[in-house]
Design a protein around this motif. Structure first.
Motif, mmCIF file in Angstrom:
data_model
loop_
_atom_site.group_PDB
_atom_site.id
_atom_site.type_symbol
_atom_site.label_atom_id
_atom_site.label_comp_id
_atom_site.label_asym_id
_atom_site.label_seq_id
_atom_site.Cartn_x
_atom_site.Cartn_y
_atom_site.Cartn_z
ATOM 1 N N UNK A 49 0.846 -1.191 0.000
ATOM 2 C CA UNK A 49 0.000 0.000 0.000
ATOM 3 C C UNK A 49 0.877 1.236 0.000
ATOM 4 N N UNK A 50 0.722 2.085 -1.015
ATOM 5 C CA UNK A 50 1.378 3.392 -1.054
ATOM 6 C C UNK A 50 0.339 4.416 -0.620
ATOM 7 N N UNK A 51 0.514 4.931 0.586
ATOM 8 C CA UNK A 51 -0.458 5.859 1.155
ATOM 9 C C UNK A 51 -0.374 7.236 0.527
ATOM 10 N N UNK A 52 -1.509 7.888 0.405
ATOM 11 C CA UNK A 52 -1.540 9.276 -0.060
ATOM 12 C C UNK A 52 -0.896 10.163 1.002
ATOM 13 N N UNK A 53 -1.239 9.918 2.250
ATOM 14 C CA UNK A 53 -0.625 10.607 3.387
ATOM 15 C C UNK A 53 -0.886 9.747 4.614
ATOM 16 N N UNK A 54 -0.008 9.848 5.585
ATOM 17 C CA UNK A 54 -0.153 9.049 6.796
ATOM 18 C C UNK A 54 0.099 9.914 8.013
ATOM 19 N N UNK A 55 -0.847 9.918 8.901
ATOM 20 C CA UNK A 55 -0.663 10.649 10.152
ATOM 21 C C UNK A 55 -0.073 9.687 11.184
#
Length: 95
Positions: A49-55
């Protein structure tokens, strides 16, 4: 696109992603935004999984089965399952 990973126990992941790579019957394949509709059987392997953004909160709340690599890249092991991609939403029903 939105990715959801569902196991018999729970929904283990749901978030906007850049791409997802899955272990298909004839080898791995990757899907990006607006991929054509598809249904595919999955074999044992890892979902990348390539995340768009990760908090930090999101990463902290992931189940322990997830493996993090680099920034915003996750791997989730599966024993098999089914993938459905339609209307820019991918759902992995994992064993």
């Amino acid at each position: 696109m939105y990715l959801e990973i569902v196991t018999p126990e729970a929904v283990v992941f749901g978030a906007e992603v850049v791409s997802v790579r899955v272990p298909g019957m004839d080898g791995e394949f990757q899907m990006l935004n607006h991929h054509a509709a598809i249904v595919s059987l999955l074999v044992e392997g890892e979902v990348k999984i390539d995340l768009a953004s990760a908090t930090p909160k999101m990463l902290k709340n992931l189940p322990s089965a997830f493996r993090k690599e680099a920034n915003n890249v996750l791997f989730y092991p599966i024993k098999g399952g089914v993938l459905e991609m339609k209307d820019n939403k991918a759902i992995v029903l994992a064993d």
